[in-house]
Write a protein that holds these residues in place. Structure first.
Motif, PDB file in Angstrom:
ATOM      1  N   ASN A 249      30.115  33.630  34.697  1.00  0.00           N
ATOM      2  CA  ASN A 249      29.122  34.709  34.590  1.00  0.00           C
ATOM      3  C   ASN A 249      29.031  35.515  35.877  1.00  0.00           C
ATOM      4  OD1 ASN A 249      28.324  34.159  31.915  1.00  0.00           O
ATOM      5  ND2 ASN A 249      26.963  32.517  32.601  1.00  0.00           N
ATOM      6  N   LEU A 250      29.051  34.824  37.000  1.00  0.00           N
ATOM      7  CA  LEU A 250      28.966  35.501  38.289  1.00  0.00           C
ATOM      8  C   LEU A 250      30.207  36.341  38.560  1.00  0.00           C
ATOM      9  CD1 LEU A 250      27.490  35.981  40.971  1.00  0.00           C
ATOM     10  CD2 LEU A 250      28.615  33.916  41.862  1.00  0.00           C
ATOM     11  N   SER A 251      31.389  35.742  38.382  1.00  0.00           N
ATOM     12  CA  SER A 251      32.636  36.460  38.679  1.00  0.00           C
ATOM     13  C   SER A 251      32.838  37.638  37.731  1.00  0.00           C
ATOM     14  CB  SER A 251      33.837  35.506  38.591  1.00  0.00           C
ATOM     15  OG  SER A 251      33.938  34.924  37.301  1.00  0.00           O
ATOM     16  N   HIS A 252      32.448  37.465  36.485  1.00  0.00           N
ATOM     17  CA  HIS A 252      32.573  38.546  35.508  1.00  0.00           C
ATOM     18  C   HIS A 252      31.682  39.723  35.884  1.00  0.00           C
ATOM     19  CE1 HIS A 252      31.771  40.545  31.565  1.00  0.00           C
ATOM     20  NE2 HIS A 252      33.072  40.363  31.433  1.00  0.00           N
ATOM     21  N   SER A 253      30.461  39.430  36.286  1.00  0.00           N
ATOM     22  CA  SER A 253      29.522  40.492  36.676  1.00  0.00           C
ATOM     23  C   SER A 253      30.003  41.226  37.921  1.00  0.00           C
ATOM     24  CB  SER A 253      28.137  39.892  36.917  1.00  0.00           C
ATOM     25  OG  SER A 253      27.629  39.299  35.747  1.00  0.00           O
ATOM     26  N   VAL A 254      30.438  40.459  38.918  1.00  0.00           N
ATOM     27  CA  VAL A 254      30.898  41.067  40.170  1.00  0.00           C
ATOM     28  C   VAL A 254      32.148  41.908  39.928  1.00  0.00           C
ATOM     29  CG1 VAL A 254      31.866  40.592  42.455  1.00  0.00           C
ATOM     30  CG2 VAL A 254      29.882  39.308  41.647  1.00  0.00           C
ATOM     31  N   TYR A 255      33.092  41.374  39.155  1.00  0.00           N
ATOM     32  CA  TYR A 255      34.350  42.105  38.891  1.00  0.00           C
ATOM     33  C   TYR A 255      34.074  43.428  38.186  1.00  0.00           C
ATOM     34  CZ  TYR A 255      39.107  43.099  37.381  1.00  0.00           C
ATOM     35  OH  TYR A 255      40.328  43.708  37.176  1.00  0.00           O
ATOM     36  N   ASN A 256      33.209  43.395  37.188  1.00  0.00           N
ATOM     37  CA  ASN A 256      32.895  44.625  36.455  1.00  0.00           C
ATOM     38  C   ASN A 256      32.167  45.634  37.339  1.00  0.00           C
ATOM     39  OD1 ASN A 256      34.103  43.826  34.095  1.00  0.00           O
ATOM     40  ND2 ASN A 256      32.225  43.058  33.166  1.00  0.00           N
ATOM     41  N   LEU A 257      31.280  45.141  38.190  1.00  0.00           N
ATOM     42  CA  LEU A 257      30.561  46.034  39.096  1.00  0.00           C
ATOM     43  C   LEU A 257      31.519  46.712  40.057  1.00  0.00           C
ATOM     44  CD1 LEU A 257      27.949  47.146  40.336  1.00  0.00           C
ATOM     45  CD2 LEU A 257      27.825  45.073  41.739  1.00  0.00           C
ATOM     46  N   VAL A 258      32.408  45.934  40.661  1.00  0.00           N
ATOM     47  CA  VAL A 258      33.383  46.490  41.603  1.00  0.00           C
ATOM     48  C   VAL A 258      34.319  47.455  40.888  1.00  0.00           C
ATOM     49  CG1 VAL A 258      35.328  45.939  43.117  1.00  0.00           C
ATOM     50  CG2 VAL A 258      33.270  44.519  43.159  1.00  0.00           C
ATOM     51  N   GLY A 259      34.741  47.069  39.685  1.00  0.00           N
ATOM     52  CA  GLY A 259      35.630  47.949  38.927  1.00  0.00           C
ATOM     53  C   GLY A 259      34.999  49.272  38.590  1.00  0.00           C
ATOM     54  N   ASN A 260      33.724  49.243  38.204  1.00  0.00           N
ATOM     55  CA  ASN A 260      33.015  50.487  37.876  1.00  0.00           C
ATOM     56  C   ASN A 260      32.854  51.380  39.104  1.00  0.00           C
ATOM     57  OD1 ASN A 260      32.721  49.823  35.175  1.00  0.00           O
ATOM     58  ND2 ASN A 260      30.738  48.817  35.490  1.00  0.00           N
ATOM     59  N   LEU A 261      32.588  50.754  40.243  1.00  0.00           N
ATOM     60  CA  LEU A 261      32.452  51.530  41.470  1.00  0.00           C
ATOM     61  C   LEU A 261      33.772  52.169  41.876  1.00  0.00           C
ATOM     62  CD1 LEU A 261      30.127  49.174  43.559  1.00  0.00           C
ATOM     63  CD2 LEU A 261      29.532  51.377  42.551  1.00  0.00           C
ATOM     64  N   LYS A 262      34.846  51.412  41.782  1.00  0.00           N
ATOM     65  CA  LYS A 262      36.161  51.963  42.121  1.00  0.00           C
ATOM     66  C   LYS A 262      36.514  53.123  41.202  1.00  0.00           C
ATOM     67  CE  LYS A 262      38.494  47.955  44.186  1.00  0.00           C
ATOM     68  NZ  LYS A 262      39.611  46.996  44.010  1.00  0.00           N
ATOM     69  N   SER A 263      36.221  52.943  39.917  1.00  0.00           N
ATOM     70  CA  SER A 263      36.528  53.983  38.939  1.00  0.00           C
ATOM     71  C   SER A 263      35.727  55.248  39.212  1.00  0.00           C
ATOM     72  CB  SER A 263      36.243  53.458  37.528  1.00  0.00           C
ATOM     73  OG  SER A 263      36.437  54.465  36.575  1.00  0.00           O
ATOM     74  N   ARG A 264      34.472  55.063  39.610  1.00  0.00           N
ATOM     75  CA  ARG A 264      33.597  56.218  39.826  1.00  0.00           C
ATOM     76  C   ARG A 264      33.971  56.991  41.086  1.00  0.00           C
ATOM     77  NH1 ARG A 264      27.229  55.548  39.187  1.00  0.00           N
ATOM     78  NH2 ARG A 264      27.998  55.238  37.066  1.00  0.00           N
ATOM     79  N   PHE A 265      34.282  56.284  42.161  1.00  0.00           N
ATOM     80  CA  PHE A 265      34.478  56.953  43.439  1.00  0.00           C
ATOM     81  C   PHE A 265      35.944  57.209  43.793  1.00  0.00           C
ATOM     82  CE2 PHE A 265      30.316  54.853  43.943  1.00  0.00           C
ATOM     83  CZ  PHE A 265      29.555  55.977  44.184  1.00  0.00           C
ATOM     84  N   LYS A 266      36.850  56.421  43.189  1.00  0.00           N
ATOM     85  CA  LYS A 266      38.260  56.592  43.525  1.00  0.00           C
ATOM     86  C   LYS A 266      39.107  56.973  42.328  1.00  0.00           C
ATOM     87  CE  LYS A 266      38.369  53.373  47.458  1.00  0.00           C
ATOM     88  NZ  LYS A 266      39.053  52.180  48.038  1.00  0.00           N
ATOM     89  N   GLY A 267      38.513  56.866  41.141  1.00  0.00           N
ATOM     90  CA  GLY A 267      39.302  57.103  39.946  1.00  0.00           C
ATOM     91  C   GLY A 267      40.067  55.851  39.578  1.00  0.00           C
TER      92      GLY A 267
END
Length: 448
Positions: free
Chosen positions: A419-437
């Motif tokens: 649960n922790l790793s899934h939440s963190v991975y998705n959060l980081v992925g969304n941030l990368k997608s938003r700011f870096k594409g």
């Protein structure tokens, strides 16, 4: 404006980001049009349509029959809400749904969504054609094989409809949506077979087909080549995604079939790139060398685990060494690899989890991040109709229903880690997608 008797709809799906052709609807449309039934394909995710606009079109056109596909179980709730909205808007015609998931969960679906008239159970082409002819002629449809429905509150499941034995006898799928698909994704989709010869405990493909006939059927090389030629010459297609759950089919005559297909593509001088899906024990250096010569650029490889005990639990019928060998062959051929991998499952222990992590790290070192794609925090999904779903329910691990399920891990600490790793991975992925594409290596195989 042309009036349509039948609408075939790919419903809203917030999780569906890729822009594929919906071959299931395309095949059904081909069967209907063969018998002069005016049919319209409406692909909501592909065209980014507003559901209310589609409902307005339904009210305007008044088709007598609507077929709604549910291709993915995790999008089923959205699909059923869409169906309810159609009824709430005043539609009085017949609504039918189909797909692998509805085939296994027709009783639950009809219970939670009484707005549905029928569920097509099994392959849809012939069943839906018969349903359309009955509905459009205002005839009784309740004796059609291959459907489930509720009659005065009682669930009815009619006789099973056998599979179509000869896939070559089927008309080629209609390509209504192909122009926009090529614009958005760059490739067309094809099926050269149906089903899979494997027995993986987490997969619903085998159980779906095997209850109606052969679990794995193939089209002839000649039939496949003819469809490729049409796509190549008529639609100017240069990128193909072979959507087969299992493209190779195992060694022996199936190996020879694929080898001959590659030879025919080369002999005809068709300058194409293509992607396939297969099991690791199908990967052979000689075969994949000629496939690459024919245009193979990307392989979705069902690896699933780096732990032998997990592979055995999944009934993969392969060794970890087979996984490594397949990856090495594909790497040596400089192919892009999308690796199917299940990092977590309800029974996993720390030793198995460590073996999975070690396997992933070694795969990245071997291939590199530029040609290897995988989801590092994936968990096993108890899909409807699978052995995994049945096992979880028997052991009391399965929570909720098929529309909204969850499960408990045997080891609560591992559950917390997931649960922790899934939440963190998705959060980081969304941030990368938003700011870096985002950069998806799965599009790098496409010929521009």
């Amino acid at each position: 404006m042309e009036q349509y008797d039948v609408f075939l709809i790919n419903p809203p799906s917030s999780r569906m980001k890729e822009k594929y052709e919906h071959l299931g609807l395309a095949y059904i449309a081909a069967f209907l049009r063969k018998y002069d039934i005016n049919t319209k394909i409406i692909d909501i995710p592909l065209y980014d349509l507003y559901p209310n606009d589609v409902i307005y079109e339904i009210k305007s056109d008044k088709p007598k029959l609507i077929g709604v596909s549910i291709p993915f179980q995790d999008s089923a709730s959205e699909a059923l809400e869409f169906v309810k909205s159609i009824r709430e808007a005043g539609y009085k015609g017949h609504i039918s749904i189909g797909g692998i998931y509805p085939t296994f969960s027709y009783d639950e679906i009809l219970s939670v969504c009484p707005q549905i008239d029928t569920v097509v159970v099994g392959e849809g082409e012939i069943t839906f054609l018969e349903l359309a002819r009955k509905v459009l002629s205002d005839e009784d449809w309740k004796n059609i094989s291959g459907i489930a429905y509720r009659d005065d509150g009682t669930l009815r499941l009619n006789d099973k409809r056998p599979l179509i034995d000869d896939l070559d006898s089927m008309p080629y799928p209609e390509r209504d949506t192909l122009p926009i698909v090529i614009l958005k994704s760059g490739f067309a989709s094809m099926l050269t077979s149906r089903g899979c010869y494997g027995r993986c405990s987490f997969c619903s493909v085998g159980p779906f087909f095997s209850q109606f006939g052969q679990k794995y059927r193939q089209r002839s090389v000649e039939n496949v080549i003819d469809e490729i030629r049409i796509l190549y010459e008529k639609y100017n297609v240069r990128n193909l995604f072979f959507n087969d759950a299992e493209f190779i089919g195992g060694k022996g005559k199936n190996y020879e079939r694929v080898y001959k297909l590659a030879e025919e593509i080369i002999k005809r001088g068709m300058d194409i790139n293509f992607s396939i899906q297969c099991r690791v024990n199908d990967v052979d250096k000689e075969l994949f060398s000629i496939l690459k010569k024919a245009g193979l650029k990307r392989v979705f490889l069902g690896v699933e685990s780096g732990s032998q005990t997990v592979l055995d639990r999944f009934k993969k019928d392969v060794k970890v060494e087979d996984n490594i060998k397949a990856l090495k062959i594909l790497n040596d051929l400089d192919l892009y690899i999308s690796m199917g991998f299940i990092m977590f499952d309800p029974h996993i222990n720390f030793k198995e989890l460590s073996e999975n992590i070690s396997f992933i790290n070694n795969a990245v070192k071997l291939i590199g991040k530029e040609r290897l794609d995988y989801y590092p925090v994936s968990r096993l999904l108890p899909l409807a109709g699978t052995e995994v779903e049945r096992d979880m329910k028997e052991k009391g691990l399965y929570k909720g229903n098929s529309l909204n399920y969850n499960y408990e891990f045997d080891d609560k600490t591992i559950g917390f880690i997931y649960n922790l790793s899934h939440s963190v991975y998705n959060l980081v992925g969304n941030l990368k997608s938003r700011f870096k594409g985002s950069s998806d290596i799965n599009t790098k195989w496409i010929k521009r």
